[in-house]
Design a protein around this motif. Structure first.
Motif, PDB file in Angstrom:
ATOM      1  N   UNK A  66       0.884  -1.157   0.000  1.00  0.00           N
ATOM      2  CA  UNK A  66       0.000   0.000   0.000  1.00  0.00           C
ATOM      3  C   UNK A  66       0.922   1.208   0.000  1.00  0.00           C
ATOM      4  N   UNK A  67       0.884   1.980  -1.068  1.00  0.00           N
ATOM      5  CA  UNK A  67       1.809   3.091  -1.262  1.00  0.00           C
ATOM      6  C   UNK A  67       1.244   4.350  -0.606  1.00  0.00           C
ATOM      7  N   UNK A  68       2.086   5.036   0.169  1.00  0.00           N
ATOM      8  CA  UNK A  68       1.667   6.267   0.847  1.00  0.00           C
ATOM      9  C   UNK A  68       1.455   7.390  -0.167  1.00  0.00           C
ATOM     10  N   UNK A  69       0.470   8.221   0.093  1.00  0.00           N
ATOM     11  CA  UNK A  69       0.108   9.333  -0.792  1.00  0.00           C
ATOM     12  C   UNK A  69       0.278  10.634  -0.008  1.00  0.00           C
ATOM     13  N   UNK A  70       0.892  11.619  -0.658  1.00  0.00           N
ATOM     14  CA  UNK A  70       1.127  12.914  -0.010  1.00  0.00           C
ATOM     15  C   UNK A  70       0.516  14.029  -0.859  1.00  0.00           C
ATOM     16  N   UNK A  71      -0.366  14.861  -0.300  1.00  0.00           N
ATOM     17  CA  UNK A  71      -0.890  15.997  -1.057  1.00  0.00           C
ATOM     18  C   UNK A  71       0.189  17.066  -1.219  1.00  0.00           C
ATOM     19  N   UNK A  72       0.233  17.684  -2.388  1.00  0.00           N
ATOM     20  CA  UNK A  72       1.194  18.748  -2.671  1.00  0.00           C
ATOM     21  C   UNK A  72       0.472  20.095  -2.759  1.00  0.00           C
ATOM     22  N   UNK A  73       1.188  21.193  -2.529  1.00  0.00           N
ATOM     23  CA  UNK A  73       0.553  22.519  -2.548  1.00  0.00           C
ATOM     24  C   UNK A  73      -0.088  22.885  -3.890  1.00  0.00           C
ATOM     25  N   UNK A  74       0.357  22.289  -4.993  1.00  0.00           N
ATOM     26  CA  UNK A  74      -0.190  22.640  -6.305  1.00  0.00           C
ATOM     27  C   UNK A  74      -1.467  21.880  -6.649  1.00  0.00           C
ATOM     28  N   UNK A  75      -1.995  21.106  -5.706  1.00  0.00           N
ATOM     29  CA  UNK A  75      -3.250  20.388  -5.930  1.00  0.00           C
ATOM     30  C   UNK A  75      -3.072  18.960  -6.397  1.00  0.00           C
ATOM     31  N   UNK A  76      -1.849  18.549  -6.723  1.00  0.00           N
ATOM     32  CA  UNK A  76      -1.613  17.163  -7.118  1.00  0.00           C
ATOM     33  C   UNK A  76      -1.253  16.341  -5.883  1.00  0.00           C
ATOM     34  N   UNK A  77      -1.146  15.053  -6.074  1.00  0.00           N
ATOM     35  CA  UNK A  77      -0.736  14.142  -5.016  1.00  0.00           C
ATOM     36  C   UNK A  77       0.509  13.407  -5.485  1.00  0.00           C
ATOM     37  N   UNK A  78       1.410  13.120  -4.542  1.00  0.00           N
ATOM     38  CA  UNK A  78       2.612  12.367  -4.873  1.00  0.00           C
ATOM     39  C   UNK A  78       2.571  11.028  -4.148  1.00  0.00           C
ATOM     40  N   UNK A  79       2.940   9.986  -4.877  1.00  0.00           N
ATOM     41  CA  UNK A  79       3.106   8.661  -4.274  1.00  0.00           C
ATOM     42  C   UNK A  79       4.540   8.237  -4.548  1.00  0.00           C
ATOM     43  N   UNK A  80       5.163   7.610  -3.558  1.00  0.00           N
ATOM     44  CA  UNK A  80       6.565   7.203  -3.695  1.00  0.00           C
ATOM     45  C   UNK A  80       6.716   5.797  -3.142  1.00  0.00           C
ATOM     46  N   UNK A  81       7.416   4.955  -3.892  1.00  0.00           N
ATOM     47  CA  UNK A  81       7.687   3.609  -3.412  1.00  0.00           C
ATOM     48  C   UNK A  81       9.122   3.218  -3.776  1.00  0.00           C
ATOM     49  N   UNK A  82       9.657   2.244  -3.046  1.00  0.00           N
ATOM     50  CA  UNK A  82      10.996   1.727  -3.304  1.00  0.00           C
ATOM     51  C   UNK A  82      10.873   0.234  -3.557  1.00  0.00           C
ATOM     52  N   UNK A  83      11.011  -0.195  -4.816  1.00  0.00           N
ATOM     53  CA  UNK A  83      10.872  -1.628  -5.119  1.00  0.00           C
ATOM     54  C   UNK A  83      11.985  -2.447  -4.453  1.00  0.00           C
ATOM     55  N   UNK A  84      11.642  -3.656  -3.999  1.00  0.00           N
ATOM     56  CA  UNK A  84      12.633  -4.506  -3.348  1.00  0.00           C
ATOM     57  C   UNK A  84      13.001  -5.732  -4.186  1.00  0.00           C
ATOM     58  N   UNK A  85      12.263  -5.983  -5.256  1.00  0.00           N
ATOM     59  CA  UNK A  85      12.562  -7.113  -6.137  1.00  0.00           C
ATOM     60  C   UNK A  85      12.351  -6.701  -7.581  1.00  0.00           C
ATOM     61  N   UNK A  86      13.153  -7.266  -8.458  1.00  0.00           N
ATOM     62  CA  UNK A  86      12.959  -6.961  -9.873  1.00  0.00           C
ATOM     63  C   UNK A  86      11.781  -7.773 -10.413  1.00  0.00           C
TER      64      UNK A  86
END
Length: 134
Positions: A66-86
């Motif tokens: 479940x990827x965390x979502x962060x609201x940004x000041x410009x109205x968009x949302x950012x999601x960031x993940x770090x893959x652990x397996x290819x």
């Protein structure tokens, strides 16, 4: 009434879009980002959208994130993940249980680059070698 509500949710979700490298590729151990753009039915950006009903999930045959979502000041949302397996993953971005436009995505995660500072060579051949005398 329930069917109308689900249709309205699907219509709203289809107005939202996503962009960024995290939709398509990544490398093991390296953080990757993607951005979610809320839009209205006319394609206009929404600046006060809530992420309460927004979810991002990254899955493979044996992993679920479940990827965390962060609201940004410009109205968009950012999601960031770090893959652990290819491998190939499925990335679902959902609003009120409905896929947004283009979702699910299928990012390919490649192996991490080799760093020579983390490599070790061992063996007899490294200690002694004979030059060809012909």
């Amino acid at each position: 009434k329930v069917e109308e509500d689900e249709t309205a949710k699907w219509d709203e979700a289809q107005c939202w879009t996503a962009f960024g490298p995290g939709l398509y590729e990544g490398r093991v151990g390296e953080p990757v980002k993607l951005f979610i753009q809320p839009n209205d039915a006319f394609g206009n950006q929404l600046f006060n959208a809530s992420d309460a009903n927004l979810s991002v999930v990254l899955e493979s045959d044996d992993l679920h994130f479940d990827v965390a979502i962060k609201p940004l000041p410009n109205g968009t949302f950012m999601a960031r993940y770090t893959p652990i397996r290819q491998g190939q993953y499925e990335l679902s971005i959902m609003l009120s249980g409905q896929d947004i436009y283009g979702s699910p995505y299928h990012p390919i995660v490649k192996s991490a680059p080799v760093s020579t500072s983390h490599c070790v060579a061992e063996g007899v051949s490294l200690l002694c070698s004979v030059l060809d005398r012909s």
